[in-house]
Design a protein around this motif. Structure first.
Motif, mmCIF file in Angstrom:
data_model
loop_
_atom_site.group_PDB
_atom_site.id
_atom_site.type_symbol
_atom_site.label_atom_id
_atom_site.label_comp_id
_atom_site.label_asym_id
_atom_site.label_seq_id
_atom_site.Cartn_x
_atom_site.Cartn_y
_atom_site.Cartn_z
ATOM 1 N N TRP A 1 0.815 -1.219 0.000
ATOM 2 C CA TRP A 1 0.000 0.000 0.000
ATOM 3 C C TRP A 1 0.852 1.274 0.000
ATOM 4 O O TRP A 1 0.322 2.393 -0.055
ATOM 5 N N THR B 1 0.325 3.881 -2.604
ATOM 6 C CA THR B 1 -0.917 4.657 -2.582
ATOM 7 C C THR B 1 -0.869 5.654 -1.429
ATOM 8 O O THR B 1 0.032 5.632 -0.594
ATOM 9 N N TYR C 1 -9.181 4.162 -4.048
ATOM 10 C CA TYR C 1 -8.410 2.919 -4.044
ATOM 11 C C TYR C 1 -9.295 1.782 -3.553
ATOM 12 O O TYR C 1 -9.915 1.859 -2.497
ATOM 13 N N ARG D 1 -10.947 -10.009 -13.115
ATOM 14 C CA ARG D 1 -10.217 -8.791 -12.734
ATOM 15 C C ARG D 1 -9.602 -8.904 -11.335
ATOM 16 O O ARG D 1 -8.833 -8.039 -10.937
ATOM 17 N N PHE E 1 -6.404 -8.098 -9.725
ATOM 18 C CA PHE E 1 -5.911 -6.875 -10.360
ATOM 19 C C PHE E 1 -6.516 -5.629 -9.728
ATOM 20 O O PHE E 1 -5.860 -4.598 -9.604
ATOM 21 N N LEU E 2 -7.798 -5.706 -9.291
ATOM 22 C CA LEU E 2 -8.488 -4.525 -8.785
ATOM 23 C C LEU E 2 -7.967 -4.048 -7.438
ATOM 24 O O LEU E 2 -8.105 -2.881 -7.089
ATOM 25 N N ARG F 1 -6.226 -0.575 -6.673
ATOM 26 C CA ARG F 1 -6.241 0.235 -7.905
ATOM 27 C C ARG F 1 -7.356 1.270 -7.820
ATOM 28 O O ARG F 1 -8.437 0.987 -7.280
ATOM 29 N N SER G 1 -9.716 3.408 -13.044
ATOM 30 C CA SER G 1 -8.854 2.583 -13.897
ATOM 31 C C SER G 1 -9.188 1.104 -13.759
ATOM 32 O O SER G 1 -8.926 0.317 -14.666
ATOM 33 N N GLY G 2 -9.743 0.693 -12.609
ATOM 34 C CA GLY G 2 -10.130 -0.704 -12.433
ATOM 35 C C GLY G 2 -11.331 -1.068 -13.297
ATOM 36 O O GLY G 2 -11.419 -2.178 -13.823
#
Length: 846
Positions: free
Chosen positions: A26, A29, A64, A78, A81-82, A85, A89-90
Motif C-alpha cells: 500500500w 498509494t 483505491y 479482474r 488486479f483490482l 487500484r 482505472s479498475g
C-alpha cells in the motif's frame, strides 16, 4: 512475508482477501502501510471482510479499491488486479459513473440504484448486466468523509427472468387478441346444433372435419354420444355439467375441451352456444360454435407450469446453494489446514537446518572421541527422523515431488501381497478382489504402495490384529449424481482401490476429522496422526480423491479414486533375485567424483560390461562425437564444465544408432525435475545405490532404448574466477539459519556476504560481482524468487540457489531458467555437490 493480522490491530481479518490486503504494497498509494492505517479505515475493512455480501471500499479521492471475498467472486477475472487500484482505472468502461459516485459521496451524499443497467467487459467482451448498488460515505477518524462503501448485488438473472415472464404474458395476450380476431373474421372450427329431444347433433363441413365425421353424416346428424367419445376423457364430465346447467338456466354455454384428431393428438377448442326453449320452457334446440384455442391453452399451460414450479425451483436452488456452501467450507478448511501444515513443515525444516548445519560443523571438529561421535551420530539420526516427519507433512500439503508412471493395478497388488502378509501378521485374513480388465492408472508407484500399506496397517489396528482385510480394485464410471456431493471428483472413468476392514468403525464426529494431520484416536506413542493425511494429500496431488465410509461396529472402507489412464503400462526392469549380468555392452560412465566413478566402474565391470570413463561432460562429448561404439551413457545429473548432463544425453540420442541414457544423482535436481516430477522419459538411479539396483536399471534402460530428453535446459555454465574464492551472496532472514549457512559456505572455502532480506541484497548486486546467489525462498518483503529474477537481470551469469523449508517441490509461480530449488535441512555433502564447480576451482587455485 505475510504478517498476522493481529500484529496490526486488526483482529478478525480472515479469508483470502484478508491475506491479500495485509500483504499488499500500500506504500504506493496514499493509504500507506497497513499498520499505519487510521482506526476508521481498519474498522471498516474488518466489517467488510466479515460480510457475506459483496462489498468494496473506495478510499481517498482516487477511490483505491479494497474489497471482501464475495466481491472478488463478482470481479471474476479482474481479481486480484483490482486490489489497491483506483476505481476509474479498475473499471474504465464505467469511469464516468464511478467519478459521479466518488464526487457525491465524498461530499456527504448517498446513492442507491435498483436494477441499474451497466455494460461491463467480461472475458474481453462487453456484456449487459443489472445490479442493485448502494453507496454511502465512510468518515475518517475526524468524522469527515474519506471513502465510499459500496454494496454490489448483481440482479442480472432476476431481471432476465422477469423479462421472460413479461414476454410470456405478452404472448398470451397476443394469443387472446388473435382469437378475438378469428371470431370477428369467422375463423371458427365449425357450427353445430343439438336437437335436445332426439339427442342428435348436426354440423357444417368444418364441424365434420374437426370431429372426424363424414360431411354427409354430420349434415344429417350424429348421435350425441358419438361426438362425446371424441372428447378427451378428462374433459367430458365438465362439458356435460355445463351443458346441463345451460339447458336448465338458459344462460350462455361456454366450455373448453380437447378433441381427438385422426393422428391421435388432441386439439383444444372452445364451444360457445345458448339453448332455445319452447313456449312451455322446455329445451328444444341448442346451437353453438367451435373456436380453436389450442395456442392460447398451450401458452397458459406453460405459464402455469412456470408459476407452479417456481417456488420448488427456488427451494431446490437454496438447498443446493446451502449444500455447495457446506462443501466449500469443508474444502476451505482442508485447504487451510494444508497451508498451515506446509508452513509448519517449512519452519520445522528451517529449525532442522540450523541443528544439522551445526552438527556438521561439530563433527568436523570432534576429533576421534567415541563418546562425542556417538552423541553426534544420535543427534544426526534425530534430525533425519525430523526431516522424515516434515516430508510426511509436505505429503499432506501436496508439496512432495512425485515420479508418476503408468501402472497396472493387478500387477501392483500382486507385487504387494507378500509385503501385506508380513505387515499384517498371520491372524489377519487378506481377501483380494480384482475386476477383470482393470484399466491403467498414472501414479507414483512407491507412494501408491505406501498409501495402500498405510491403510492396511490402520485396518489391522482397528481390528486389533484379528479379522478380515479386503483389498479391492475395480473400474468405475462416475456420473454427475455421484460427484454431486464430492466436488473434488469430476464425472468420468476411474480405477478405485479400496481397503475394507471388519474393525470397530468410527463415529461421525471422528469420521469428519480423519484426514486432519495429527488427529488420531490411538493411544499416545502409537501413532502420529499423519497416515491418512498423507494418503489424502498423495491422492489429491495425483489428480484423484479419497472417500472414507465407516459406521461404529460395521468396519471401515477407504477408497482411492485415480483417473483412468489410456497409455500403456510403463515397462520396468524385472526384480530378479540375482542381479542381471551384462552381455559385453559398452557403458560410458561420466562422473566428476573420482571415488564414485571408480566404484561405478568396478561394479559395472563385475557385471560384465566394457567401460569408458570421463570426469566431465566436456570430456565425455569427445567420446560421443567419435566413432567409438557406445551402448549406454551413465551420467551424473550435475556436472562441471560447459556440457551439462541433459545436453550430453541429447547428443547421445542423436548418434547413429542412438545411445540411451541412465541418469544418477544424490538428490533431485531441476535439470530433470520440473513442477515436482521427473521429466517424461527420464530414468534416474538415486544415490546411494546398491550393485543390484545398478544392474537392474542398466538392463532396463538397455532394453527400453532411447527416450526423448529434448526441451529441457541443460543448466547454466558455472562462471568462476580463476584464482579467487567464489563469491556468494547469502540472503536468509532467520538469524540462526543465516549463521549456520554462513559457517557451512565458509567451511567450503567460499567468500560469503550474508544479509537478512532481499531489500538489503538488491543494492549490492550493481556494486559487486557475485558467482552465486544463495537465498531463502520465503523472505520478509520481496520473496526469494523475485530477488532471483532481479539478480539475473543484473548479473545474467550468476548461479541461483533457492532454499525452502517446503522442500524441492516448493512453488515458484512462473519458472526461472537455471535456478535450483533445494529443500531444508541441507548438509555439507549436499552443498559440496551443488557447488562443486566453484569449490573445485577454489581448491585448484589454492
Amino acid at each position: 512475508m505475510p504478517f498476522p493480522a493481529q500484529d496490526h490491530g486488526c483482529p478478525g481479518w480472515r479469508g483470502e482477501m484478508a491475506q491479500r490486503i495485509s500483504t499488499f504494497d500500500w506504500a504506493a498509494t496514499s493509504l500507506g502501510a497497513v499498520e499505519h492505517w487510521p482506526r476508521s479505515l481498519t474498522a471498516t475493512v474488518q466489517m467488510m471482510l466479515a460480510s457475506p455480501v459483496p462489498l468494496v471500499l473506495l478510499w481517498d479521492t482516487p477511490g483505491y479499491m479494497i474489497y471482501n471475498d464475495a466481491y472478488s467472486v463478482f470481479a471474476g477475472g479482474r481479481h486480484p488486479f483490482l486490489l489497491g487500484r483506483p476505481v476509474e482505472s479498475g473499471w474504465p468502461e464505467v469511469a464516468d459513473f464511478n467519478r459521479h459516485v466518488m464526487t457525491t459521496c465524498l461530499a456527504g451524499g448517498t446513492l442507491s440504484y435498483r436494477d441499474k443497467e451497466l455494460v461491463l467487459l467480461r472475458e474481453g467482451r462487453p456484456e449487459d448486466v443489472w445490479m442493485d448498488l448502494y453507496y454511502s460515505p465512510v468518515p475518517d477518524d475526524s468524522g469527515a468523509p474519506a471513502g465510499v462503501i459500496a454494496m454490489v448485488v448483481e440482479t442480472t438473472a432476476r431481471v432476465l427472468t422477469e423479462r421472460w415472464r413479461q414476454r410470456a404474458e405478452a404472448e398470451l395476450q397476443e394469443t387472446n387478441e388473435r382469437l378475438q380476431l378469428a371470431l370477428n373474421t369467422g375463423a371458427v372450427l365449425g357450427t353445430w346444433v343439438l336437437d335436445v329431444r332426439t339427442g342428435r347433433v348436426s354440423g357444417d363441413e368444418r364441424f365434420a372435419r374437426t370431429f372426424s365425421f363424414a360431411v354427409e353424416e354430420a349434415a344429417k346428424g350424429v348421435d350425441r354420444n358419438d361426438a362425446v367419445q371424441m372428447v378427451h376423457p378428462d374433459d367430458r364430465a365438465l362439458n356435460e355439467e355445463r351443458t346441463v346447467e345451460a339447458m336448465r338456466t338458459g344462460q350462455p354455454f361456454r366450455a373448453e375441451y380437447r378433441i381427438r384428431r385422426p393422428d391421435g393428438e388432441y386439439l383444444w377448442v372452445q364451444a360457445n352456444g345458448r339453448c332455445e326453449f319452447d313456449e312451455h320452457g322446455e329445451p328444444t334446440r341448442f346451437p353453438g360454435v367451435l373456436i380453436d384455442v389450442h395456442e392460447r391453452k398451450m401458452a397458459e399451460q406453460s405459464l402455469r407450469q412456470l408459476t407452479e414450479t417456481l417456488e420448488q425451483r427456488v427451494a431446490d436452488a437454496l438447498a443446493a446453494r446451502a449444500f455447495a456452501e457446506e462443501q466449500l467450507r469443508q474444502a476451505q478448511k482442508m485447504e487451510a489446514i494444508g497451508s498451515l501444515t506446509g508452513g509448519v513443515a517449512h519452519d520445522f525444516n528451517n529449525v532442522l537446518q540450523v541443528i544439522n548445519g551445526n552438527l556438521q560443523m561439530l563433527a568436523a571438529d570432534a576429533g576421534d572421541s567415541p563418546a562425542t561421535l556417538r552423541r553426534l551420530s544420535a543427534a544426526t539420526d534425530a534430525v533425519k527422523r525430523g526431516a522424515k516427519l516434515a516430508a510426511h507433512l509436505l505429503a499432506f500439503a501436496r508439496r512432495q515431488p512425485l515420479s508418476p508412471t503408468v501402472l497396472n493395478p493387478r500387477r501392483l497388488l500382486a507385487g504387494m501381497s507378500e509385503m501385506l502378509r508380513r505387515a499384517l501378521g498371520e491372524t489377519i485374513r487378506i481377501d483380494t478382489l480384482l475386476s477383470d480388465d482393470l484399466w491403467n492408472v498414472q501414479a507414483d508407484r512407491n507412494q501408491l504402495e505406501n498409501a495402500l500399506l498405510n491403510l492396511a496397517i490402520n485396518a489391522r489396528d482397528a481390528m486389533q490384529a484379528d479379522g478380515t482385510l479386503t483389498v479391492r480394485a475395480g473400474n468405475r464410471v462416475l456420473d454427475a449424481a455421484f460427484c454431486h456431493d464430492k466436488p473434488e471428483l469430476s464425472p468420468g472413468a476411474y480405477v478405485v482401490f479400496s481397503v475394507t476392514d471388519t474393525g470397530t468403525g468410527m463415529a461421525p464426529d471422528v469420521l469428519r476429522r480423519v484426514f486432519e494431520p495429527f488427529f488420531t484416536t490411538k493411544p499416545d506413542g502409537h501413532g502420529t496422526g499423519l497416515g491418512l493425511s498423507m494418503v489424502f494429500g498423495f491422492a489429491r496431488q495425483s489428480g484423484g480423491h479419497t472417500v472414507i465410509e465407516s459406521e461404529p461396529g460395521r468396519g471401515t472402507t477407504v477408497s482411492l479414486f485415480f483417473p483412468r489412464c489410456d497409455e500403456p503400462e510403463t515397462p520396468e526392469a524385472m526384480d530378479d533375485t540375482a542381479a542381471p549380468a551384462g552381455g559385453g555392452e559398452t557403458v560410458l560412465v561420466v562422473e566428476d567424483d573420482a571415488d564414485v566413478r571408480l566404484t561405478a566402474v568396478e561394479m559395472l565391470a563385475q557385471l560384465g560390461y566394457r567401460i569408458l570413463t570421463a570426469s566431465s561432460g566436456d570430456a565425455a562429448i569427445e567420446f560421443i562425437d567419435s566413432d567409438v561404439p557406445i551402448d549406454l551413457l551413465f551420467t551424473d545429473v550435475v556436472m562441471p564444465g560447459k556440457i551439462k548432463s541433459v545436453e550430453l544425453a541429447r547428443r547421445a540420442a542423436a548418434r547413429t544408432p542412438p545411445v540411451p541414457t541412465l541418469f544418477t544423482s544424490g538428490y533431485t535436481r531441476d535439470e530433470i525435475v520440473h513442477h515436482g516430477k521427473l521429466d517424461a522419459g527420464i530414468t534416474l538411479l538415486s544415490k546411494p545405490y546398491r550393485r543390484d539396483d545398478l544392474a537392474r536399471k542398466v538392463r532396463g534402460v538397455l532394453r527400453t532404448g532411447v527416450v526423448d530428453v529434448s526441451g529441457k535446459d541443460g543448466g547454466a555454465n558455472a562462471q568462476t574466477a580463476a584464482c579467487a574464492p567464489a563469491r556468494v551472496l547469502l540472503v536468509e532472514d532467520d538469524p540462526d539459519s543465516r549463521d549456520a549457512f554462513n559457517d557451512l559456505l565458509g567451511a567450503l572455502g567460499l567468500d560469503c556476504t550474508a544479509v537478512a532480506s532481499a531489500e538489503a541484497a538488491l543494492p549490492l548486486l550493481p556494486a559487486h560481482r557475485y558467482d552465486i546467489l544463495f537465498t531463502d525462498l520465503t523472505l520478509p518483503g520481496m520473496s526469494g524468487d523475485q530477488l532471483a529474477r532481479a539478480a539475473l537481470r543484473e548479473q545474467p551469469s550468476i548461479r541461483v540457489l533457492l532454499v525452502s523449508g517446503y522442500g524441492r517441490g516448493a512453488q515458484l509461480g512462473a519458472s526461472i531458467p537455471n535456478v535450483r530449488v533445494l529443500g531444508k535441512p541441507l548438509d555439507i555433502a549436499q552443498l559440496r555437490s551443488e557447488l562443486a564447480p566453484w569449490i573445485d576451482q577454489t581448491e585448484a587455485a589454492s
